[in-house]
Design a protein around this motif. Structure first.
Motif, PDB file in Angstrom:
ATOM      1  N   GLU A   1     -40.572  60.808 -19.070  1.00  0.00           N
ATOM      2  CA  GLU A   1     -39.251  60.347 -19.934  1.00  0.00           C
ATOM      3  C   GLU A   1     -39.381  58.856 -20.230  1.00  0.00           C
ATOM      4  OE1 GLU A   1     -36.886  62.379 -20.695  1.00  0.00           O
ATOM      5  OE2 GLU A   1     -38.244  63.891 -19.977  1.00  0.00           O
ATOM      6  N   LYS A   2     -39.151  58.619 -21.433  1.00  0.00           N
ATOM      7  CA  LYS A   2     -39.295  57.313 -22.098  1.00  0.00           C
ATOM      8  C   LYS A   2     -38.342  56.336 -21.334  1.00  0.00           C
ATOM      9  CE  LYS A   2     -39.330  56.538 -26.508  1.00  0.00           C
ATOM     10  NZ  LYS A   2     -38.749  56.582 -27.869  1.00  0.00           N
ATOM     11  N   SER A   3     -37.195  56.916 -20.736  1.00  0.00           N
ATOM     12  CA  SER A   3     -36.037  55.903 -19.940  1.00  0.00           C
ATOM     13  C   SER A   3     -36.820  55.618 -18.767  1.00  0.00           C
ATOM     14  CB  SER A   3     -35.143  56.831 -19.506  1.00  0.00           C
ATOM     15  OG  SER A   3     -35.530  58.060 -18.870  1.00  0.00           O
ATOM     16  N   ASP A   4     -37.921  55.826 -18.139  1.00  0.00           N
ATOM     17  CA  ASP A   4     -38.612  55.357 -17.037  1.00  0.00           C
ATOM     18  C   ASP A   4     -39.503  54.157 -17.234  1.00  0.00           C
ATOM     19  OD1 ASP A   4     -37.804  57.642 -15.649  1.00  0.00           O
ATOM     20  OD2 ASP A   4     -39.629  58.949 -15.704  1.00  0.00           O
ATOM     21  N   PHE A   5     -39.425  53.821 -18.484  1.00  0.00           N
ATOM     22  CA  PHE A   5     -40.041  52.710 -18.795  1.00  0.00           C
ATOM     23  C   PHE A   5     -39.231  51.387 -19.273  1.00  0.00           C
ATOM     24  CE2 PHE A   5     -43.241  55.859 -19.894  1.00  0.00           C
ATOM     25  CZ  PHE A   5     -44.399  55.345 -19.403  1.00  0.00           C
TER      26      PHE A   5
ATOM     27  N   PRO B   1     -37.744  51.344 -23.370  1.00  0.00           N
ATOM     28  CA  PRO B   1     -38.243  52.478 -23.957  1.00  0.00           C
ATOM     29  C   PRO B   1     -38.356  52.564 -25.556  1.00  0.00           C
ATOM     30  CG  PRO B   1     -36.055  52.700 -22.957  1.00  0.00           C
ATOM     31  CD  PRO B   1     -36.553  51.167 -22.771  1.00  0.00           C
ATOM     32  N   ASP B   2     -37.367  52.103 -25.975  1.00  0.00           N
ATOM     33  CA  ASP B   2     -37.504  52.137 -27.813  1.00  0.00           C
ATOM     34  C   ASP B   2     -38.675  51.201 -28.106  1.00  0.00           C
ATOM     35  OD1 ASP B   2     -35.130  53.543 -27.784  1.00  0.00           O
ATOM     36  OD2 ASP B   2     -34.003  51.832 -27.882  1.00  0.00           O
TER      37      ASP B   2
ATOM     38  N   LEU C   1     -41.772  51.345 -26.953  1.00  0.00           N
ATOM     39  CA  LEU C   1     -43.130  52.184 -26.707  1.00  0.00           C
ATOM     40  C   LEU C   1     -43.944  52.347 -27.705  1.00  0.00           C
ATOM     41  CD1 LEU C   1     -42.157  54.645 -23.703  1.00  0.00           C
ATOM     42  CD2 LEU C   1     -43.263  52.810 -23.405  1.00  0.00           C
TER      43      LEU C   1
ATOM     44  N   ASP D   1     -37.624  61.421 -26.737  1.00  0.00           N
ATOM     45  CA  ASP D   1     -37.209  61.177 -25.440  1.00  0.00           C
ATOM     46  C   ASP D   1     -38.331  61.016 -24.386  1.00  0.00           C
ATOM     47  OD1 ASP D   1     -34.544  61.308 -26.145  1.00  0.00           O
ATOM     48  OD2 ASP D   1     -34.629  63.568 -26.071  1.00  0.00           O
ATOM     49  N   SER D   2     -39.459  61.041 -24.880  1.00  0.00           N
ATOM     50  CA  SER D   2     -40.495  61.099 -23.705  1.00  0.00           C
ATOM     51  C   SER D   2     -41.941  60.650 -24.561  1.00  0.00           C
ATOM     52  CB  SER D   2     -40.909  62.653 -23.165  1.00  0.00           C
ATOM     53  OG  SER D   2     -41.513  63.426 -24.369  1.00  0.00           O
ATOM     54  N   CYS D   3     -43.143  60.547 -23.377  1.00  0.00           N
ATOM     55  CA  CYS D   3     -44.218  60.102 -24.008  1.00  0.00           C
ATOM     56  C   CYS D   3     -45.357  60.818 -23.086  1.00  0.00           C
ATOM     57  CB  CYS D   3     -44.305  58.301 -23.866  1.00  0.00           C
ATOM     58  SG  CYS D   3     -44.374  57.691 -22.471  1.00  0.00           S
TER      59      CYS D   3
END
Length: 183
Positions: free
Chosen positions: A84-88, A91-92, A94, A120-122
């Motif tokens: 999930e991008k929110s784990d980074f 995130p916007d 990345l 929403d993910s990577c």
């Protein structure tokens, strides 16, 4: 200056090298101005290189081919997964190619590279960049000396309590007292 000393367990080695990938491209290089120094027999180099320079003397030049299993390991497709991008952080922002160090459940650092970015993910890859590659090192030994007791103690303290590493060190000629305990 010590004549006749050879690279072996508990020697402090200074070397220059050029690292080539499978395609012959130069990946990394050191030289006389900025050499690599390490304590032999403590897993500070990839195992294939450490084994390959065993027995060399000051001034020797050798080409050492290191198979993936003796270098950075085989490429593991399961080490590529979605997060999930929110784990980074940020995130916007990345982007493909970004590199991060995450912490595993046991507190170890894990390097990862962003391969794809979705809404929403990577997709990330935790394989080493050289995983799965056969490597060739052109190595010149610039200096060798006996390691000091202090250098040996410091190297022993950095060893992980990892049975595979202990077995690797024994293969290299080291007989660790107890890889998990500082001396």
């Amino acid at each position: 200056m010590t004549f006749g000393m050879q690279v072996g367990p508990d020697t402090y080695v200074t070397l220059a090298y050029t690292l080539y990938g499978e395609d012959g491209e130069v990946i990394d290089r050191t030289d006389d101005e900025e050499p690599l120094s390490y304590l032999h027999g403590y897993g500070q180099l990839v195992p294939g290189l450490e084994r390959g320079i065993e027995g060399m003397s000051k001034g020797d030049l050798r080409s050492v081919v290191v198979q993936a299993t003796e270098g950075y390991g085989e490429y593991d497709p399961e080490a590529v997964f979605e997060v999930e991008k929110s784990d980074f952080p940020h995130p916007d922002e990345l982007a493909v190619g970004d590199e991060f160090v995450a912490e595993s459940d046991d507190g170890q650092g894990i390097s990862l590279t962003v391969l794809e970015v979705h809404s929403d993910s990577c997709v990330v890859d935790t394989n080493h960049a050289l995983a799965g590659e056969v490597l060739r090192f052109e190595v010149t030994v610039l200096d060798i000396r006996a390691a000091t007791d202090s250098e040996i103690r410091k190297a022993e303290q950095t060893l992980a309590p990892d049975e595979a590493l202990v077995n690797e060190l024994v293969t290299l000629g080291r007989k660790p007292r107890d890889a998990g305990k500082p001396s």
